[in-house]
Scaffold this motif. Structure first.
Motif, PDB file in Angstrom:
ATOM      1  N   GLN A  29       0.799  -1.179  -0.151  1.00  0.00           N
ATOM      2  CA  GLN A  29       0.014   0.233   0.058  1.00  0.00           C
ATOM      3  C   GLN A  29       0.902   1.315  -0.151  1.00  0.00           C
ATOM      4  O   GLN A  29       0.338   2.296  -0.577  1.00  0.00           O
ATOM      5  N   THR A  30       1.997   1.095   0.608  1.00  0.00           N
ATOM      6  CA  THR A  30       2.898   2.479   0.677  1.00  0.00           C
ATOM      7  C   THR A  30       3.316   2.939  -0.524  1.00  0.00           C
ATOM      8  O   THR A  30       3.684   3.951  -0.899  1.00  0.00           O
ATOM      9  N   VAL A  31       3.632   1.882  -1.554  1.00  0.00           N
ATOM     10  CA  VAL A  31       3.950   2.358  -2.882  1.00  0.00           C
ATOM     11  C   VAL A  31       3.176   3.411  -3.555  1.00  0.00           C
ATOM     12  O   VAL A  31       3.607   4.193  -4.167  1.00  0.00           O
ATOM     13  N   PHE A  32       1.895   3.149  -3.355  1.00  0.00           N
ATOM     14  CA  PHE A  32       1.021   4.162  -3.796  1.00  0.00           C
ATOM     15  C   PHE A  32       0.847   5.434  -3.180  1.00  0.00           C
ATOM     16  O   PHE A  32       0.825   6.477  -3.827  1.00  0.00           O
ATOM     17  N   VAL A  33       1.147   5.475  -1.791  1.00  0.00           N
ATOM     18  CA  VAL A  33       1.344   6.616  -1.203  1.00  0.00           C
ATOM     19  C   VAL A  33       2.586   7.373  -1.523  1.00  0.00           C
ATOM     20  O   VAL A  33       2.602   8.660  -1.958  1.00  0.00           O
ATOM     21  N   ALA A  34       3.716   6.639  -1.646  1.00  0.00           N
ATOM     22  CA  ALA A  34       5.005   7.273  -2.229  1.00  0.00           C
ATOM     23  C   ALA A  34       4.666   7.801  -3.565  1.00  0.00           C
ATOM     24  O   ALA A  34       5.316   8.915  -4.081  1.00  0.00           O
ATOM     25  N   ALA A  35       3.927   7.179  -4.439  1.00  0.00           N
ATOM     26  CA  ALA A  35       3.901   7.436  -5.754  1.00  0.00           C
ATOM     27  C   ALA A  35       3.141   8.662  -5.941  1.00  0.00           C
ATOM     28  O   ALA A  35       3.505   9.690  -6.736  1.00  0.00           O
ATOM     29  N   ALA A  36       2.034   8.810  -5.204  1.00  0.00           N
ATOM     30  CA  ALA A  36       1.321  10.036  -5.114  1.00  0.00           C
ATOM     31  C   ALA A  36       2.276  11.292  -4.621  1.00  0.00           C
ATOM     32  O   ALA A  36       1.982  12.539  -5.413  1.00  0.00           O
ATOM     33  N   SER A  37       3.063  11.038  -3.644  1.00  0.00           N
ATOM     34  CA  SER A  37       3.997  12.060  -3.161  1.00  0.00           C
ATOM     35  C   SER A  37       4.853  12.332  -4.353  1.00  0.00           C
ATOM     36  O   SER A  37       5.210  13.668  -4.302  1.00  0.00           O
ATOM     37  N   ALA A  38       5.598  11.434  -4.904  1.00  0.00           N
ATOM     38  CA  ALA A  38       6.343  11.974  -6.341  1.00  0.00           C
ATOM     39  C   ALA A  38       5.837  12.390  -7.048  1.00  0.00           C
ATOM     40  O   ALA A  38       6.273  13.538  -7.654  1.00  0.00           O
ATOM     41  N   VAL A  39       4.488  12.442  -7.475  1.00  0.00           N
ATOM     42  CA  VAL A  39       3.785  13.115  -8.222  1.00  0.00           C
ATOM     43  C   VAL A  39       3.499  14.649  -7.969  1.00  0.00           C
ATOM     44  O   VAL A  39       3.935  15.590  -8.877  1.00  0.00           O
TER      45      VAL A  39
ATOM     46  N   ILE B  75       8.666   9.033  -9.951  1.00  0.00           N
ATOM     47  CA  ILE B  75       7.576   8.072  -9.489  1.00  0.00           C
ATOM     48  C   ILE B  75       8.355   6.915  -9.288  1.00  0.00           C
ATOM     49  O   ILE B  75       8.074   5.916  -8.375  1.00  0.00           O
ATOM     50  N   ALA B  76       8.977   6.364 -10.187  1.00  0.00           N
ATOM     51  CA  ALA B  76       9.817   5.067 -10.398  1.00  0.00           C
ATOM     52  C   ALA B  76      10.890   4.923  -9.177  1.00  0.00           C
ATOM     53  O   ALA B  76      10.949   3.633  -8.783  1.00  0.00           O
ATOM     54  N   ALA B  77      11.520   5.723  -9.070  1.00  0.00           N
ATOM     55  CA  ALA B  77      12.356   5.742  -7.939  1.00  0.00           C
ATOM     56  C   ALA B  77      11.944   5.517  -6.776  1.00  0.00           C
ATOM     57  O   ALA B  77      12.496   4.579  -5.911  1.00  0.00           O
ATOM     58  N   ILE B  78      11.136   6.359  -6.164  1.00  0.00           N
ATOM     59  CA  ILE B  78      10.331   6.295  -5.028  1.00  0.00           C
ATOM     60  C   ILE B  78       9.704   4.868  -4.718  1.00  0.00           C
ATOM     61  O   ILE B  78       9.834   4.443  -3.682  1.00  0.00           O
ATOM     62  N   VAL B  79       8.921   4.448  -5.688  1.00  0.00           N
ATOM     63  CA  VAL B  79       8.445   3.291  -5.956  1.00  0.00           C
ATOM     64  C   VAL B  79       9.301   2.044  -5.531  1.00  0.00           C
ATOM     65  O   VAL B  79       9.192   1.118  -4.607  1.00  0.00           O
ATOM     66  N   LEU B  80      10.327   2.040  -6.092  1.00  0.00           N
ATOM     67  CA  LEU B  80      11.667   0.953  -6.119  1.00  0.00           C
ATOM     68  C   LEU B  80      11.960   1.243  -4.639  1.00  0.00           C
ATOM     69  O   LEU B  80      12.377   0.295  -3.807  1.00  0.00           O
ATOM     70  N   THR B  81      12.335   2.450  -4.025  1.00  0.00           N
ATOM     71  CA  THR B  81      12.896   2.559  -3.010  1.00  0.00           C
ATOM     72  C   THR B  81      11.913   2.205  -1.866  1.00  0.00           C
ATOM     73  O   THR B  81      12.473   1.395  -0.561  1.00  0.00           O
TER      74      THR B  81
END
Length: 868
Positions: A94-104, A124-130
């Motif tokens: 679930q956190t990858v979607f929170v981080a993806a929204a933050s990156a956008v 977006i990709a970098a924070i998702v992978l992180t």
């Protein structure tokens, strides 16, 4: 805090290095795979918490710090605290979607300029992978979503924070290094090593926040805001001071560099000033030398004071002394030719007004002797700050020689170099002017005379071209004495002259001028060598009028009338009539069709028998040419043979006749056996006889068809022998060596030279029918005929009389012991099949020794045409 990649220049963004593009594309692809995986395996049970964390992460992403520590400016955001809190409470899926929204939000909100689309995708990709990597490490080290008991959570928390820091900073550092060309270690040290504590502080805050949320004590969350904000604010102030110090250091460095450059420039300027002064001195010396050596006169006009300086050379070009010309512009203009003074004024005014970049004008100016010389005046204005001309300076060049040379060239282009008369180009231009006047004035009348000197080629060939040129100049002078004021005499070329009579009353006036011209040429022409030469002229006349559209039409019709005058015997004049042009067009079409007649198989030979008068036996044939157009129309030989002679078609035409006659004679030789071969007579024109290669052509025909000796007989007219006796003698001797028989044709119609019979080695004389056309009761005709027959036989020549039409003529010839004859009395010209029948009949009646007569005793009016 969360690190973002650097913002580089627009050019660098548009042209990423190849490795950087490959790396960015790989990170984007990996991030997309992780998002797809998480989307298919995520199970959201706490929607309120999930949505709240997304909103808080997006809001926290707006709080970011710019890191201006290197050439690449990175940013850090406090959204990391929210993302790490989500990781502890919800797990990585679930956190990858929170981080993806933050990156956008971080890539699109609160940015100085819009990021390229590929950069947003990379963030977006970098924070998702992180997040995914930190979540995996968190799970491997014993942590789990919602399990926050202490001290069990300490190890997973520290491992996850470290993993987050390493993954996030490394992914961004690699992108910066590949984009900017810096070393990876240097990028990581300069941008991200110092900020490691902030990641662990943020993880601790996230742990506290997660514990509060997990214990349902959300009301304590605001307590976390001050430490987070103060940490963020302290970093921002600290970084601002660092940026100010960097800016101050850079400004001091720039001021120092500028001071060094100013000192260096001052040192260089002193040397350049000395060099400039030296160059200026040299330039002044060069200018003085150029002015003295250019042979041009210089002038300088002070526009404000209206004072003009004229150099000594300017005055000397006009033969003026120092005090013989004033110093105002009017003193200059008063010497300019009246036809050019306004043009010079206009050129000066246009240049002063700024309409032209330079002053340039050619005009005539009066010298001290009163004559005028052409001058090229050039100059340029000096203007003040408002663009107003205050001074004009320039030069004056004498171009008189160029103008005179140009005038000579123009005269040469429009006049004949030999006679100095207008040439074709000038005459056509004048004719065009008169034609235009005729169209404007319907009753205006004029005329064109086309004059050709008769037999001029004979003068050139016999006396040489020098005498011919002298004769042409004398002809031009004599023609000029016949003209009125306003008339135009021109030489078109060769021996052709034209006269334009301007403003005549009618054909009577024109014919009067033509008769006057011809009367003058009845007197001998005296040339420079003292020789008297008699020449005549043939004149064609065209009456002009509004019905003519182009000057070429007038000249064409006058030329047509001139050739008609030559056809009428020369030394006369003919007024053009429309039927003459029609006749010329017919002749032109006839010539074109004649050239194609051989290819179209329209030509054929007919054969007229030659009879032995002693026993009536068939002696041979004369081959005669006939032309039958497609459609059956017969063209008389009297029309197309002279045309072929005139145009030169007679040469290929004669070769065809020769070949066809030889082919037919060879065919008869194979079909019939004679004690003596039948002769085949072929007419050779004078032009053919003088053609190079005629002997080779005849010899080739004899060899090709294997004709027996004595079969081929060539008929030559007296005119061919008279025109060029030496060449004719040489060709005849070569033909006799082939061997072929030679017949002198039409004896009695032209020169009738007995010398030709004695001089040229001809075998037979063909006497024209005119000797038989006289009154039978007049003994003079028979006496002349008897004398010619007797003379030819005494010289060892054979005799053939042409045009036999009655039995009485046959009887007369037998009494004169004439050996051979031909004519309609015996047979008209027949085609090859009928001639074969005559041969067969002659073979069958050989015992009777006389060929039956196929005609009647009535005289025929049809002549036997032949090839000339």
């Amino acid at each position: 805090m969360t690190a973002a990649p650097p913002q580089t220049g627009a050019r660098q963004e548009a042209k990423l290095p190849l490795l950087a593009r490959v790396y960015v594309a790989g990170v984007i692809a990996a991030g997309a795979l992780v998002l797809v995986y998480c989307a298919t395996h995520v199970h959201v049970t706490q929607w309120a918490l999930f949505i709240s964390l997304i909103v808080l992460s997006c809001l926290a992403s707006a709080l970011k710090v710019r890191l201006p520590l290197t050439r690449s400016a990175s940013t850090m955001s406090v959204s990391y605290v929210v993302d790490f809190t989500a990781l502890l409470l919800l797990g990585p899926e679930q956190t990858v979607f929170v981080a993806a929204a933050s990156a956008v939000a971080q890539s699109t909100l609160n940015v100085r300029k819009g990021n390229p689309f590929y950069r947003t995708l990379f963030n977006i990709a970098a924070i998702v992978l992180t997040i995914e990597f930190a979540g995996v490490v968190f799970g491997w080290s014993g942590g789990g979503a919602g399990h926050l008991g202490w001290p069990q959570i300490a190890t997973p928390l520290l491992a996850a924070a470290t993993a987050y820091y390493v993954a996030n900073t490394t992914s961004v550092s690699v992108a910066v290094a590949l984009t900017s060309g810096q070393r990876l270690v240097r990028v990581w040290n300069d941008n991200f090593l110092w900020c490691a504590p902030s990641y662990f502080v943020g993880a601790t805050v996230a742990m506290v926040a997660a514990t509060i949320v997990n214990g349902a004590s959300q009301w304590l969350l605001p307590i976390l805001i001050p430490p987070v904000y103060l940490t963020f604010r302290s970093y921002k102030v600290y970084l601002g001071r660092l940026e100010d110090e960097q800016r101050h250091t850079q400004q001091v460095t720039e001021l120092h560099d500028q001071a060094q450059q100013a000192l260096k420039f001052a040192q260089q300027s002193e040397g350049k000033l000395r060099e400039t002064l030296q160059l200026l001195k040299q330039s002044e010396e060069r200018y003085a030398l150029a002015a003295a050596g250019s042979n041009d006169g210089l002038w300088d006009w002070d526009v404000v004071r209206n004072r003009v300086y004229f150099s000594p050379r300017w005055k000397a070009m006009l033969g003026l002394g120092d005090d013989e010309v004033g110093n105002t512009l009017l003193d200059w203009l008063n010497r300019v030719h009246p036809d050019e003074v306004e043009g010079l004024r206009a050129a000066l005014g246009a240049h002063l007004a700024g309409e032209t970049p330079h002053l340039e004008h050619e005009h005539r100016i009066q010298t001290a002797a009163g004559a005028y010389r052409w001058m090229l005046c050039r100059g340029i204005a000096v203007r003040d700050a408002d663009g107003t001309a205050t001074r004009v300076a320039g030069s004056q060049t004498d171009v008189t020689d160029r103008h005179e040379a140009q005038a000579r060239l123009e005269h040469a282009a429009r006049h004949d170099s030999l006679t100095n008369l207008p040439n074709r180009s000038a005459f056509m231009q004048e004719l065009g002017r008169v034609l235009g006047r005729s169209k404007r004035m319907g009753d205006y009348r004029y005329s064109v005379l086309f004059v050709d000197v008769d037999r001029f080629k004979l003068v050139n060939d016999s006396l040489g071209h020098l005498v011919g040129d002298q004769l042409l100049k004398a002809v031009a002078y004599k023609l000029g004495t016949c003209l009125r004021t306003g008339d135009v005499l021109a030489r078109l070329g060769g021996d052709e002259f034209t006269i334009l009579l301007d403003g005549v009353n009618g054909p009577g006036d024109v014919e009067f001028v033509a008769e006057r011209v011809q009367s003058l040429f009845r007197e001998p022409m005296k040339i420079d060598s003292g020789r008297d030469i008699f020449v005549t002229t043939s004149i064609g006349i065209t009456m002009g009028g509004p019905h003519y559209e182009h000057p070429e039409e007038l000249l064409r019709d006058a030329d047509t009338a001139m050739y008609r005058a030559k056809a009428l015997g020369k030394a006369c004049h003919v007024v053009f009539e429309q039927r003459m042009r029609d006749h010329a067009v017919v002749r032109l079409n006839l010539e074109t069709e004649l050239r194609r007649a051989i290819e179209n198989d329209e030509l054929k030979l007919v054969y007229q028998p030659v009879i032995c008068l002693k026993n009536g036996a068939l002696s041979g044939f004369e081959a005669l040419l006939r032309w039958e157009r497609q459609g059956g129309e017969m063209i008389p030989p009297s029309e197309f043979i002279p045309l072929a002679e005139e145009t030169g078609v007679i040469v290929p035409l004669g070769i065809w006749v020769l070949g066809e006659a030889c082919r037919q004679a060879a065919l008869w030789q194979r079909q019939y056996r004679f004690d003596e071969p039948l002769t085949m007579s072929v007419n050779i024109s004078p032009r053919q006889l003088m053609q190079p290669g005629i002997v080779e052509a005849v010899g080739q025909m004899l060899r090709k068809h294997s004709l027996a000796h004595g079969t081929l007989a060539l008929e030559i007219t007296e005119s061919a022998l008279a025109e060029d006796a030496a060449t004719a003698m040489r060709v005849i001797k070569e033909l006799k060596m082939l061997p072929v028989q030679l017949l002198l044709d039409d004896f009695g119609t032209g020169y009738s030279s007995l010398g030709h019979l004695h001089r040229f080695p001809v075998d037979t004389v063909k006497i024209d029918r005119s000797f038989l056309a006289k009154d039978p009761l007049d003994p003079s005709g028979s006496n002349v005929l008897a004398a010619v027959v007797s003379l030819a036989q005494n010289l060892g020549k054979g005799v053939i009389v042409e045009g036999i039409e009655t039995a009485e003529q046959v009887e007369r010839l037998r009494k004169l012991r004439c050996p051979h004859a031909q004519g309609f009395y015996f047979s008209k010209p027949v085609d090859a099949s009928e001639a074969s029948a005559l041969i067969a009949l002659a073979m069958a009646t050989a015992s009777e020794r006389r060929l039956p007569i196929s005609g009647t005793d009535e005289p025929s009016t049809e002549a036997a045409p032949r090839v000339h």
